[in-house]
Design a protein around this motif. Structure first.
Motif, PDB file in Angstrom:
ATOM      1  N   ILE A  57       0.833  -1.215   0.000  1.00  0.00           N
ATOM      2  CA  ILE A  57       0.000   0.000   0.000  1.00  0.00           C
ATOM      3  C   ILE A  57       0.865   1.261   0.000  1.00  0.00           C
ATOM      4  O   ILE A  57       0.684   2.163  -0.817  1.00  0.00           O
ATOM      5  CB  ILE A  57      -0.950  -0.020   1.207  1.00  0.00           C
ATOM      6  N   TYR A  58       1.829   1.317   0.937  1.00  0.00           N
ATOM      7  CA  TYR A  58       2.678   2.504   1.007  1.00  0.00           C
ATOM      8  C   TYR A  58       3.615   2.606  -0.194  1.00  0.00           C
ATOM      9  O   TYR A  58       3.929   3.714  -0.659  1.00  0.00           O
ATOM     10  CB  TYR A  58       3.480   2.503   2.310  1.00  0.00           C
ATOM     11  N   ASN A  59       4.062   1.460  -0.693  1.00  0.00           N
ATOM     12  CA  ASN A  59       4.942   1.479  -1.858  1.00  0.00           C
ATOM     13  C   ASN A  59       4.224   2.078  -3.067  1.00  0.00           C
ATOM     14  O   ASN A  59       4.784   2.903  -3.801  1.00  0.00           O
ATOM     15  CB  ASN A  59       5.406   0.058  -2.168  1.00  0.00           C
ATOM     16  N   LYS A  60       2.974   1.695  -3.258  1.00  0.00           N
ATOM     17  CA  LYS A  60       2.201   2.234  -4.382  1.00  0.00           C
ATOM     18  C   LYS A  60       1.879   3.708  -4.175  1.00  0.00           C
ATOM     19  O   LYS A  60       1.912   4.501  -5.125  1.00  0.00           O
ATOM     20  CB  LYS A  60       0.919   1.429  -4.552  1.00  0.00           C
ATOM     21  N   LYS A  61       1.609   4.107  -2.943  1.00  0.00           N
ATOM     22  CA  LYS A  61       1.353   5.522  -2.671  1.00  0.00           C
ATOM     23  C   LYS A  61       2.565   6.379  -3.008  1.00  0.00           C
ATOM     24  O   LYS A  61       2.437   7.470  -3.591  1.00  0.00           O
ATOM     25  CB  LYS A  61       0.970   5.706  -1.193  1.00  0.00           C
ATOM     26  N   VAL A  62       3.740   5.898  -2.635  1.00  0.00           N
ATOM     27  CA  VAL A  62       4.971   6.636  -2.940  1.00  0.00           C
ATOM     28  C   VAL A  62       5.183   6.733  -4.441  1.00  0.00           C
ATOM     29  O   VAL A  62       5.469   7.805  -4.987  1.00  0.00           O
ATOM     30  CB  VAL A  62       6.182   5.966  -2.263  1.00  0.00           C
ATOM     31  N   LEU A  63       5.034   5.595  -5.140  1.00  0.00           N
ATOM     32  CA  LEU A  63       5.307   5.569  -6.576  1.00  0.00           C
ATOM     33  C   LEU A  63       4.297   6.387  -7.370  1.00  0.00           C
ATOM     34  O   LEU A  63       4.607   6.856  -8.470  1.00  0.00           O
ATOM     35  CB  LEU A  63       5.320   4.124  -7.071  1.00  0.00           C
ATOM     36  N   ILE A  81      -9.391  -3.143  -3.042  1.00  0.00           N
ATOM     37  CA  ILE A  81     -10.329  -2.424  -2.175  1.00  0.00           C
ATOM     38  C   ILE A  81      -9.806  -1.032  -1.835  1.00  0.00           C
ATOM     39  O   ILE A  81     -10.535  -0.035  -1.921  1.00  0.00           O
ATOM     40  CB  ILE A  81     -10.589  -3.246  -0.893  1.00  0.00           C
ATOM     41  N   ILE A  82      -8.543  -0.932  -1.451  1.00  0.00           N
ATOM     42  CA  ILE A  82      -7.995   0.340  -0.975  1.00  0.00           C
ATOM     43  C   ILE A  82      -7.838   1.339  -2.116  1.00  0.00           C
ATOM     44  O   ILE A  82      -8.205   2.518  -1.979  1.00  0.00           O
ATOM     45  CB  ILE A  82      -6.646   0.103  -0.275  1.00  0.00           C
ATOM     46  N   PHE A  83      -7.311   0.885  -3.252  1.00  0.00           N
ATOM     47  CA  PHE A  83      -7.083   1.807  -4.373  1.00  0.00           C
ATOM     48  C   PHE A  83      -8.266   1.852  -5.337  1.00  0.00           C
ATOM     49  O   PHE A  83      -8.194   2.557  -6.342  1.00  0.00           O
ATOM     50  CB  PHE A  83      -5.823   1.393  -5.129  1.00  0.00           C
ATOM     51  N   GLN A  84      -9.324   1.077  -5.020  1.00  0.00           N
ATOM     52  CA  GLN A  84     -10.531   1.055  -5.843  1.00  0.00           C
ATOM     53  C   GLN A  84     -10.181   0.799  -7.322  1.00  0.00           C
ATOM     54  O   GLN A  84     -10.611   1.508  -8.228  1.00  0.00           O
ATOM     55  CB  GLN A  84     -11.307   2.354  -5.688  1.00  0.00           C
ATOM     56  N   ILE A 141      -3.023 -13.575  -2.424  1.00  0.00           N
ATOM     57  CA  ILE A 141      -4.466 -13.329  -2.409  1.00  0.00           C
ATOM     58  C   ILE A 141      -4.789 -12.124  -1.534  1.00  0.00           C
ATOM     59  O   ILE A 141      -5.579 -11.253  -1.913  1.00  0.00           O
ATOM     60  CB  ILE A 141      -5.219 -14.581  -1.924  1.00  0.00           C
ATOM     61  N   SER A 142      -4.182 -12.068  -0.348  1.00  0.00           N
ATOM     62  CA  SER A 142      -4.455 -10.959   0.569  1.00  0.00           C
ATOM     63  C   SER A 142      -4.008  -9.626  -0.028  1.00  0.00           C
ATOM     64  O   SER A 142      -4.691  -8.605   0.130  1.00  0.00           O
ATOM     65  CB  SER A 142      -3.751 -11.202   1.909  1.00  0.00           C
ATOM     66  N   VAL A 143      -2.874  -9.623  -0.729  1.00  0.00           N
ATOM     67  CA  VAL A 143      -2.381  -8.380  -1.339  1.00  0.00           C
ATOM     68  C   VAL A 143      -3.286  -7.945  -2.485  1.00  0.00           C
ATOM     69  O   VAL A 143      -3.648  -6.762  -2.602  1.00  0.00           O
ATOM     70  CB  VAL A 143      -0.932  -8.566  -1.837  1.00  0.00           C
ATOM     71  N   ILE A 144      -3.671  -8.897  -3.338  1.00  0.00           N
ATOM     72  CA  ILE A 144      -4.519  -8.563  -4.487  1.00  0.00           C
ATOM     73  C   ILE A 144      -5.860  -7.997  -4.036  1.00  0.00           C
ATOM     74  O   ILE A 144      -6.311  -6.947  -4.502  1.00  0.00           O
ATOM     75  CB  ILE A 144      -4.725  -9.819  -5.377  1.00  0.00           C
ATOM     76  N   VAL A 145      -6.501  -8.683  -3.106  1.00  0.00           N
ATOM     77  CA  VAL A 145      -7.824  -8.259  -2.636  1.00  0.00           C
ATOM     78  C   VAL A 145      -7.738  -6.914  -1.929  1.00  0.00           C
ATOM     79  O   VAL A 145      -8.533  -5.995  -2.187  1.00  0.00           O
ATOM     80  CB  VAL A 145      -8.444  -9.329  -1.721  1.00  0.00           C
ATOM     81  N   SER A 146      -6.776  -6.754  -1.013  1.00  0.00           N
ATOM     82  CA  SER A 146      -6.682  -5.518  -0.239  1.00  0.00           C
ATOM     83  C   SER A 146      -6.338  -4.332  -1.134  1.00  0.00           C
ATOM     84  O   SER A 146      -6.865  -3.222  -0.935  1.00  0.00           O
ATOM     85  CB  SER A 146      -5.629  -5.663   0.863  1.00  0.00           C
ATOM     86  N   SER A 147      -5.463  -4.526  -2.120  1.00  0.00           N
ATOM     87  CA  SER A 147      -5.096  -3.410  -3.002  1.00  0.00           C
ATOM     88  C   SER A 147      -6.263  -2.980  -3.886  1.00  0.00           C
ATOM     89  O   SER A 147      -6.437  -1.780  -4.153  1.00  0.00           O
ATOM     90  CB  SER A 147      -3.900  -3.794  -3.866  1.00  0.00           C
TER      91      SER A 147
END
Length: 393
Positions: free
Chosen positions: A118-124, A364-367, A356-362
């Motif tokens: 999550i934070y890595n994508k926010k930074v990038l 949801i969070i980044f819509q 699976i947890s990363v795919i689903v959570s990302s």
């Protein structure tokens, strides 16, 4: 005649079994010499590798012992190198504690990985410099472990020149895989990167088969069909498809396969724990990556990009960069620590569930917009990865 031994002041004595039954025995102790002669045990040929200890001598009298045939000495036999009698119930308790420990490792591993992504994508998104971002991740882990060693929080690993030589190809592959994955996430959605990275088992089988000459059961080859098919379906239906992002994930898969191969070959017989092994890997990868990051992007580009990020979101960018760097090290460290406790099969299953947890959570969070056919491809690919981990064993 002394009629009671209830006030013995000497500590419990230690005898070998041969002292009780040996023909040469004349006397055991002043206390036991008072027992009637008719109660002396017959001579047996008994040989024990370890002595027995008398755990307790209860109070008794000669008259009471004649009326009661029960032995007046209550013994708890245990091995000489143990301080307590053996308790068989401890084994199930230790197994339950071990399972709880593994469960905590897995939950921590998945949680930290989700936070990092999550934070890595926010930074990038606001600071698109994947080479610097990758360097900061390795630098944070190196600093954390150096401080831990200096303060004796973690045990300092015992390494030599041969260790670092064997680690060097592992570090090269790790560096390439890390940078390639970060480049991928700077161009496409986190979910898409991890869908493509779920195809890593296909690369592992192909490299092992055609380069190393290894063979696998038919089930392993069959499990590659849903992996390749699912990744292909997800890529074709990705709304925000980008070739650089796609190739970055593919290169990361290949690099991490070689990292695992070099790691297995180079670390045979080495006694470095999982946590320290990853720490040494981070330090060496940082040394390798830093000059390339400076050459590809450079301080001038980093400075200009940082000013733009500050103007967009303010000082929050500093917290995001620090968080993604620290959580990258922590989730990798926990994953390597779990390798000391579990089998490769269990680790593979845990890695599948992590994706699976990363795919689903990302999503949801980044819509992230996703089509049903795209979600189906992702599910098929992840399920194929699970089948692969089962067939491999």
């Amino acid at each position: 005649m002394i009629s009671s031994l209830s006030h013995l002041t000497q500590p419990p004595s230690s005898f070998h079994a041969s002292n009780f039954f040996s023909p040469e025995r004349k006397s055991l102790s002043p206390a036991l010499s008072l027992l009637p002669a008719k109660r002396i045990l017959p001579r047996y040929a008994v040989s024990l590798s370890k002595p027995l200890h008398v755990a307790n001598v209860e109070s008794f009298s000669i008259g009471e012992w004649k009326e009661n045939s029960r032995s007046p000495i209550a013994c708890g036999a245990y091995e000489a190198n143990r301080s307590e009698p053996i308790i068989e119930a401890a084994e199930p308790r230790s197994e339950a504690a071990r399972k709880l420990k593994i469960g905590i490792y897995f939950a921590t591993w998945w949680g930290l990985n989700v936070i990092f992504n999550i934070y890595n994508k926010k930074v990038l998104n606001v600071y698109p410099f994947p080479w610097l971002t990758s360097t900061l991740s390795l630098a944070a882990g190196s600093v954390i472990m150096l401080i831990s060693w200096a303060l004796r929080i973690a045990e300092v690993p015992k390494t030599d020149l041969d260790f670092w030589k064997s680690l060097f190809p592992v570090a090269i592959a790790h560096t390439i895989g890390h940078v390639a994955a970060t480049v991928s996430m700077s161009k496409v959605a986190v979910s898409f990167t991890h869908i493509i990275k779920s195809g890593e088992p296909a690369f592992s089988v192909l490299v092992s088969r055609f380069i190393l000459g290894e063979s696998f059961p038919p089930g392993v080859y069959l499990s590659l069909l849903p992996i390749i098919g699912g990744c292909g379906l997800a890529a074709l239906t990705e709304l925000n498809f980008n070739m650089t992002g796609f190739m970055g994930a593919m290169i990361s898969n290949l690099a991490f396969v070689f990292r695992n191969i070099f790691s297995k070959k180079g670390m045979k017989g080495k006694s470095v724990s999982g946590m320290n092994y990853y720490a040494c890997l981070s330090i060496l990868s940082l040394v390798i990556l830093t000059p390339f990051a400076i050459a590809v992007e450079g301080p001038q580009m980093w400075t200009v990009g940082f000013r733009e990020a500050l103007s967009q979101i303010g000082p929050q960018i500093i917290w995001w960069m620090a968080a993604q760097s620290v959580f990258y090290h922590l989730y990798n460290q926990v994953s390597y620590m779990s390798l000391d406790e579990i089998s490769p099969l269990t680790f593979s299953v845990g890695n599948t569930m992590k994706r699976i947890s990363v795919i689903v959570s990302s999503i949801i969070i980044f819509q992230t917009p996703i089509q049903p056919i795209n979600a189906l491809g992702a599910a098929i690919a992840v399920f194929g990865t699970f089948l692969y981990s089962q067939a491999k064993q």
